[in-house]
Design an enzyme around this catalytic site. Structure first.
Site, PDB file in Angstrom:
ATOM      1  N   CYS A 264       0.045  -3.098  -8.302  1.00 12.31           N
ATOM      2  CA  CYS A 264      -0.768  -2.772  -9.472  1.00 12.31           C
ATOM      3  C   CYS A 264       0.042  -2.612 -10.764  1.00 12.31           C
ATOM      4  O   CYS A 264       0.472  -3.588 -11.353  1.00 12.31           O
ATOM      5  CB  CYS A 264      -1.621  -1.532  -9.177  1.00 12.31           C
TER       6      CYS A 264
ATOM      7  N   LYS B  84       5.274   2.112  -4.317  1.00  8.70           N
ATOM      8  CA  LYS B  84       5.058   1.745  -5.725  1.00  8.70           C
ATOM      9  C   LYS B  84       6.045   2.469  -6.629  1.00  8.70           C
ATOM     10  O   LYS B  84       6.170   3.701  -6.584  1.00  8.70           O
ATOM     11  CB  LYS B  84       3.619   2.102  -6.106  1.00  8.70           C
TER      12      LYS B  84
ATOM     13  N   GLU C 287      -4.713  -2.714  -3.249  1.00  8.76           N
ATOM     14  CA  GLU C 287      -4.142  -1.374  -3.357  1.00  8.76           C
ATOM     15  C   GLU C 287      -5.158  -0.353  -2.837  1.00  8.76           C
ATOM     16  O   GLU C 287      -6.359  -0.508  -3.007  1.00  8.76           O
ATOM     17  CB  GLU C 287      -3.823  -1.082  -4.828  1.00  8.76           C
TER      18      GLU C 287
END
Length: 273
Positions: A153, A112, A40
């Site tokens: 994440c 995300k 990330e």
């Protein structure tokens, strides 16, 4: 097949980070990898938004993305570019991952969905939503290693996303991350193994590690987990490139032994007894 995983300590200069990414692509190709996974925020980590904000540009202007695409084409290597910060037309940012093929073409993009807004017992406070907008869709994309479901994440803590991806056919998950040290120590390994076991899928989790120029500290321990939940690569805390041998047929073997995907049922409404 062989996969390469880059564990890095991204700094505040995108040009420097782009150089490391391109080096890793070359190293991965020499090492015989079919695909490289990166963390990330591979292009820049900078919590100072006054300093870092001007370096975040629209996708078509991003020099890190352009460099990685060129290197992927040059070295004939697929790349799951964990994520880059991208400026959206509305002025907010997106935490966006890319799947790039061995000709340098972008095959898929993923923004995300779950944003990290927490106050940790250590005193650390994070408000990703202050600058970033959440993504609005999940994606799967065909790769040489299998049908890949992209996550980033904090998404790791939301198993419904992984269920949706495996229901859509995903046999591998990418989980690029910049996990904090406290949350990494507590939950990183167990959550990644759980996602692999639940879906009978490979998990590739390239991570940031160490102390960054902006002062934050990340956990490292980039992992590759097989569909049975066994860790086949754990890179510890040092930056570098790791390799793992991958057998895509392992998915069918594990799902045949424990056919959880076949046994999934719609969850009925919950009643208060």
């Amino acid at each position: 097949m062989k996969a390469a995983v880059l564990q890095m300590t991204s700094g505040i200069d995108p040009e420097v980070n782009a150089g490391r990414l391109c080096e890793a692509i070359a190293e991965g190709a020499v090492g015989g990898a079919t695909m490289l996974f990166t963390p990330e925020m591979s292009g820049m980590i900078d919590r100072d938004r006054v300093r870092g904000g001007p370096k975040i540009v629209p996708e078509e202007q991003d020099a890190v993305l352009s460099a990685v695409r060129a290197a992927a084409a040059e070295h004939k290597l697929w790349v799951q570019l964990g994520s880059l910060a991208m400026r959206r037309p509305d002025g907010k940012f997106a935490n966006r991952g890319f799947v790039i093929d061995d000709r340098g073409a972008v095959r898929a993009r993923y923004d995300k969905i779950h944003l990290f807004d927490v106050d940790l017992p250590t005193g650390e406070s994070w408000r990703e939503s202050a600058a970033y907008a959440p993504g609005g869709s999940a994606i799967v994309v065909e790769t040489p290693l299998g049908l890949l479901g992209s996550t980033i994440c904090y998404d790791l803590r939301f198993p419904d996303l992984y269920r949706a991806l495996s229901d859509a056919g995903a046999t591998i998950f990418s989980v690029p991350a910049a996990f904090t040290k406290p949350t990494g120590v507590a939950h990183w390994h167990v959550l990644l193994r759980a996602r692999a076991i639940e879906a009978g899928a490979w998990v590739f989790a390239a991570a940031q590690t160490g102390r960054h120029e902006d002062g934050r500290e990340t956990f490292g321990h980039s992992l590759v987990v097989d569909p049975w939940g066994e860790i086949v690569l754990d890179m510890g805390e040092g930056a570098g490139l790791g390799f793992a041998d991958i057998d895509p047929a392992r998915v069918a073997d594990v799902r045949g032994r424990i056919p959880v995907l076949q046994h999934r049922r719609p969850i009925p409404p919950v009643s208060l007894a």
